[in-house]
Scaffold this motif. Sequence first.
Motif, PDB file in Angstrom:
ATOM      1  N   GLN A 114      34.732  36.892  34.939  1.00 41.94           N
ATOM      2  CA  GLN A 114      33.964  37.543  35.996  1.00 41.94           C
ATOM      3  C   GLN A 114      34.661  38.800  36.504  1.00 41.94           C
ATOM      4  OE1 GLN A 114      32.925  34.932  39.262  1.00 41.94           O
ATOM      5  NE2 GLN A 114      32.513  36.651  40.658  1.00 41.94           N
ATOM      6  N   LEU A 115      35.990  38.709  36.674  1.00 42.15           N
ATOM      7  CA  LEU A 115      36.752  39.873  37.128  1.00 42.15           C
ATOM      8  C   LEU A 115      36.689  41.000  36.104  1.00 42.15           C
ATOM      9  CD1 LEU A 115      39.897  38.121  38.662  1.00 42.15           C
ATOM     10  CD2 LEU A 115      38.047  39.280  39.905  1.00 42.15           C
ATOM     11  N   ALA A 116      36.734  40.637  34.823  1.00 40.81           N
ATOM     12  CA  ALA A 116      36.623  41.656  33.777  1.00 40.81           C
ATOM     13  C   ALA A 116      35.279  42.370  33.874  1.00 40.81           C
ATOM     14  CB  ALA A 116      36.795  41.010  32.404  1.00 40.81           C
ATOM     15  N   ALA A 117      34.221  41.598  34.117  1.00 40.21           N
ATOM     16  CA  ALA A 117      32.889  42.191  34.236  1.00 40.21           C
ATOM     17  C   ALA A 117      32.798  43.109  35.454  1.00 40.21           C
ATOM     18  CB  ALA A 117      31.833  41.094  34.325  1.00 40.21           C
ATOM     19  N   ASN A 118      33.562  42.787  36.504  1.00 34.02           N
ATOM     20  CA  ASN A 118      33.535  43.599  37.727  1.00 34.02           C
ATOM     21  C   ASN A 118      34.072  45.014  37.511  1.00 34.02           C
ATOM     22  OD1 ASN A 118      32.500  41.426  39.120  1.00 34.02           O
ATOM     23  ND2 ASN A 118      34.424  40.878  40.124  1.00 34.02           N
ATOM     24  N   THR A 119      34.831  45.209  36.433  1.00 32.15           N
ATOM     25  CA  THR A 119      35.349  46.552  36.150  1.00 32.15           C
ATOM     26  C   THR A 119      34.290  47.445  35.528  1.00 32.15           C
ATOM     27  OG1 THR A 119      36.149  46.084  33.897  1.00 32.15           O
ATOM     28  CG2 THR A 119      37.625  45.532  35.729  1.00 32.15           C
ATOM     29  N   LYS A 120      33.107  46.849  35.249  1.00 30.73           N
ATOM     30  CA  LYS A 120      32.013  47.572  34.602  1.00 30.73           C
ATOM     31  C   LYS A 120      32.456  48.209  33.280  1.00 30.73           C
ATOM     32  CE  LYS A 120      29.364  48.536  38.792  1.00 30.73           C
ATOM     33  NZ  LYS A 120      29.949  47.390  39.477  1.00 30.73           N
ATOM     34  N   PRO A 121      33.008  47.389  32.386  1.00 31.98           N
ATOM     35  CA  PRO A 121      33.481  47.934  31.108  1.00 31.98           C
ATOM     36  C   PRO A 121      32.324  48.467  30.263  1.00 31.98           C
ATOM     37  CG  PRO A 121      33.465  45.541  31.061  1.00 31.98           C
ATOM     38  CD  PRO A 121      33.172  45.934  32.468  1.00 31.98           C
ATOM     39  N   ARG A 122      32.612  49.488  29.520  1.00 29.96           N
ATOM     40  CA  ARG A 122      31.599  50.099  28.663  1.00 29.96           C
ATOM     41  C   ARG A 122      31.502  49.344  27.332  1.00 29.96           C
ATOM     42  NH1 ARG A 122      33.355  56.454  29.390  1.00 29.96           N
ATOM     43  NH2 ARG A 122      33.410  56.450  31.687  1.00 29.96           N
ATOM     44  N   LYS A 123      30.357  49.432  26.707  1.00 33.04           N
ATOM     45  CA  LYS A 123      30.184  48.813  25.400  1.00 33.04           C
ATOM     46  C   LYS A 123      31.213  49.377  24.432  1.00 33.04           C
ATOM     47  CE  LYS A 123      26.781  47.874  21.801  1.00 33.04           C
ATOM     48  NZ  LYS A 123      25.376  48.064  21.355  1.00 33.04           N
ATOM     49  N   GLY A 124      31.874  48.484  23.712  1.00 34.29           N
ATOM     50  CA  GLY A 124      32.910  48.923  22.786  1.00 34.29           C
ATOM     51  C   GLY A 124      34.254  49.166  23.440  1.00 34.29           C
ATOM     52  N   GLY A 125      34.336  48.952  24.750  1.00 30.72           N
ATOM     53  CA  GLY A 125      35.580  49.203  25.463  1.00 30.72           C
ATOM     54  C   GLY A 125      36.386  47.945  25.718  1.00 30.72           C
ATOM     55  N   ILE A 126      37.450  48.101  26.516  1.00 26.93           N
ATOM     56  CA  ILE A 126      38.343  46.986  26.847  1.00 26.93           C
ATOM     57  C   ILE A 126      38.545  46.958  28.356  1.00 26.93           C
ATOM     58  CG2 ILE A 126      40.645  45.985  26.547  1.00 26.93           C
ATOM     59  CD1 ILE A 126      40.882  47.440  23.905  1.00 26.93           C
ATOM     60  N   ALA A 127      38.391  45.778  28.940  1.00 22.81           N
ATOM     61  CA  ALA A 127      38.703  45.580  30.357  1.00 22.81           C
ATOM     62  C   ALA A 127      40.050  44.894  30.460  1.00 22.81           C
ATOM     63  CB  ALA A 127      37.626  44.727  31.020  1.00 22.81           C
ATOM     64  N   LEU A 128      40.918  45.426  31.310  1.00 24.29           N
ATOM     65  CA  LEU A 128      42.243  44.857  31.528  1.00 24.29           C
ATOM     66  C   LEU A 128      42.306  44.269  32.935  1.00 24.29           C
ATOM     67  CD1 LEU A 128      44.543  47.703  30.092  1.00 24.29           C
ATOM     68  CD2 LEU A 128      43.622  45.713  28.891  1.00 24.29           C
ATOM     69  N   VAL A 129      42.649  42.992  33.031  1.00 29.00           N
ATOM     70  CA  VAL A 129      42.777  42.324  34.322  1.00 29.00           C
ATOM     71  C   VAL A 129      44.230  41.910  34.497  1.00 29.00           C
ATOM     72  CG1 VAL A 129      42.066  40.364  35.743  1.00 29.00           C
ATOM     73  CG2 VAL A 129      40.404  41.493  34.244  1.00 29.00           C
ATOM     74  N   PHE A 130      44.864  42.395  35.566  1.00 25.80           N
ATOM     75  CA  PHE A 130      46.249  42.049  35.863  1.00 25.80           C
ATOM     76  C   PHE A 130      46.291  41.264  37.170  1.00 25.80           C
ATOM     77  CE2 PHE A 130      46.490  46.193  33.599  1.00 25.80           C
ATOM     78  CZ  PHE A 130      47.111  45.734  32.438  1.00 25.80           C
ATOM     79  N   THR A 131      46.887  40.074  37.143  1.00 25.86           N
ATOM     80  CA  THR A 131      47.003  39.268  38.355  1.00 25.86           C
ATOM     81  C   THR A 131      48.434  39.309  38.879  1.00 25.86           C
ATOM     82  OG1 THR A 131      47.291  37.283  36.954  1.00 25.86           O
ATOM     83  CG2 THR A 131      45.096  37.716  37.826  1.00 25.86           C
ATOM     84  N   ALA A 132      48.561  39.372  40.209  1.00 23.36           N
ATOM     85  CA  ALA A 132      49.857  39.509  40.858  1.00 23.36           C
ATOM     86  C   ALA A 132      50.657  38.212  40.798  1.00 23.36           C
ATOM     87  CB  ALA A 132      49.666  39.941  42.308  1.00 23.36           C
ATOM     88  N   GLN A 133      51.926  38.291  41.192  1.00 22.92           N
ATOM     89  CA  GLN A 133      52.853  37.177  41.011  1.00 22.92           C
ATOM     90  C   GLN A 133      52.536  35.958  41.867  1.00 22.92           C
ATOM     91  OE1 GLN A 133      56.512  39.291  41.855  1.00 22.92           O
ATOM     92  NE2 GLN A 133      56.518  38.610  43.982  1.00 22.92           N
ATOM     93  N   ASP A 134      51.720  36.126  42.915  1.00 21.26           N
ATOM     94  CA  ASP A 134      51.356  34.976  43.744  1.00 21.26           C
ATOM     95  C   ASP A 134      49.962  34.439  43.428  1.00 21.26           C
ATOM     96  OD1 ASP A 134      49.997  37.166  44.722  1.00 21.26           O
ATOM     97  OD2 ASP A 134      50.278  36.643  46.839  1.00 21.26           O
ATOM     98  N   VAL A 135      49.380  34.886  42.316  1.00 31.32           N
ATOM     99  CA  VAL A 135      48.062  34.412  41.889  1.00 31.32           C
ATOM    100  C   VAL A 135      48.236  33.460  40.710  1.00 31.32           C
ATOM    101  CG1 VAL A 135      45.827  35.080  40.922  1.00 31.32           C
ATOM    102  CG2 VAL A 135      46.930  36.522  42.653  1.00 31.32           C
ATOM    103  N   THR A 136      47.680  32.275  40.809  1.00 29.01           N
ATOM    104  CA  THR A 136      47.739  31.309  39.720  1.00 29.01           C
ATOM    105  C   THR A 136      46.441  31.377  38.925  1.00 29.01           C
ATOM    106  OG1 THR A 136      46.821  29.499  41.041  1.00 29.01           O
ATOM    107  CG2 THR A 136      49.217  29.767  41.060  1.00 29.01           C
ATOM    108  N   VAL A 137      46.568  31.131  37.631  1.00 31.97           N
ATOM    109  CA  VAL A 137      45.416  31.126  36.728  1.00 31.97           C
ATOM    110  C   VAL A 137      45.489  29.866  35.885  1.00 31.97           C
ATOM    111  CG1 VAL A 137      44.250  32.347  34.837  1.00 31.97           C
ATOM    112  CG2 VAL A 137      45.346  33.653  36.670  1.00 31.97           C
ATOM    113  N   ASP A 138      44.350  29.279  35.620  1.00 35.45           N
ATOM    114  CA  ASP A 138      44.293  28.045  34.836  1.00 35.45           C
ATOM    115  C   ASP A 138      45.110  28.166  33.549  1.00 35.45           C
ATOM    116  OD1 ASP A 138      43.475  25.497  33.976  1.00 35.45           O
ATOM    117  OD2 ASP A 138      41.760  26.330  32.903  1.00 35.45           O
ATOM    118  N   GLY A 139      46.120  27.311  33.404  1.00 40.69           N
ATOM    119  CA  GLY A 139      46.950  27.308  32.204  1.00 40.69           C
ATOM    120  C   GLY A 139      48.104  28.284  32.217  1.00 40.69           C
TER     121      GLY A 139
END
Length: 315
Positions: A141-166
């Motif tokens: 969902q966060l990747a989609a929020n960057t409004k990536p263009r077709k054929g492009g790449i979305a980069l999502v970076f989470t800070a050191q106090d953010v946990t992500v599944d796994g």
Amino acid sequence: MSSPSILSKTTLLLALLASLASVTIGFQSRKLTELYQQQPELLTYHNGAVLRGDLPISVLWYGQFTSAQKSIISDFILSLTVTTQAPNPSVAQWWKTIDRFYLSKTVKNNGPKSTNMLLANQITDEKCSLGRSLSLSQISQLAANTKPRKGGIALVFTAQDVTVDGFCMSRCGLHSSNKKVGYTYIWIGNSATQCPGQCAWPFHKPIYGPQTPALVAPNGDVGMDGMVINLASMIAGALTNPFGDGFYQGPKEAPLEAATACTGVYGKGAFSGYAGNLLVDPTTGASYNANGAHGRKYLVPALFDPVTSTCATLV
């Protein structure tokens, strides 16, 4: 996704124990225990799409990142171009190796002959709108929020106090895709306070395996320098296997790719607990293997050479 075609037992041990710091996953969640398994000997092309040409990049900074931290990543992205003026060994040289080993093999008669990363937009979500504990679907969902263009790449970076599944348990980052829209996305977490011994090795002592001294991080930030390693690994995978049918070895659900087939290898002579023969900055004592934009120095992973079935390093 990961290094050489035929992995020796020593390299397998390296991948499992000493290089947990750079363990990443691609399409599906690949468990750390799978690194025990003997992998197929060849990293092959499965006739699917690869990413070539001008690739628009959109970036989301999720959580608190300082300007100095952002510049470490931004300069690395800027370094991913052959026009960057940096002495060899360079990040641009590493980038051209991906092209030479993989992308150039799929060029059609009128297809693009080069691959360029073009920074399209950056978004900051300092207040963590989805909370500080994220699921993988929220990463999408966060990747989609960057409004990536077709054929492009979305980069999502989470800070050191953010946990992500796994995160820390089975991955330091991932790359996947939105096939409907036609873009790929990469997530990388800052492990500085959660698991630097897993996701920022060799700039922090590993949790498991040989307890060799940690190396000095080239940009003075263990978490961010670790993020660069994992970002480079995932970029290599996203370019060469964006939709799961490109270059990989092993099962499609848990593939080894261009960089993850060489997990934990950064310089010649690498073995369990030893990243290899690296360059050392005489002033700071920092270890690195690639020069980048604005005088930066970085550590990038070895890339699997499908022709020689070995991990190719810059130094």
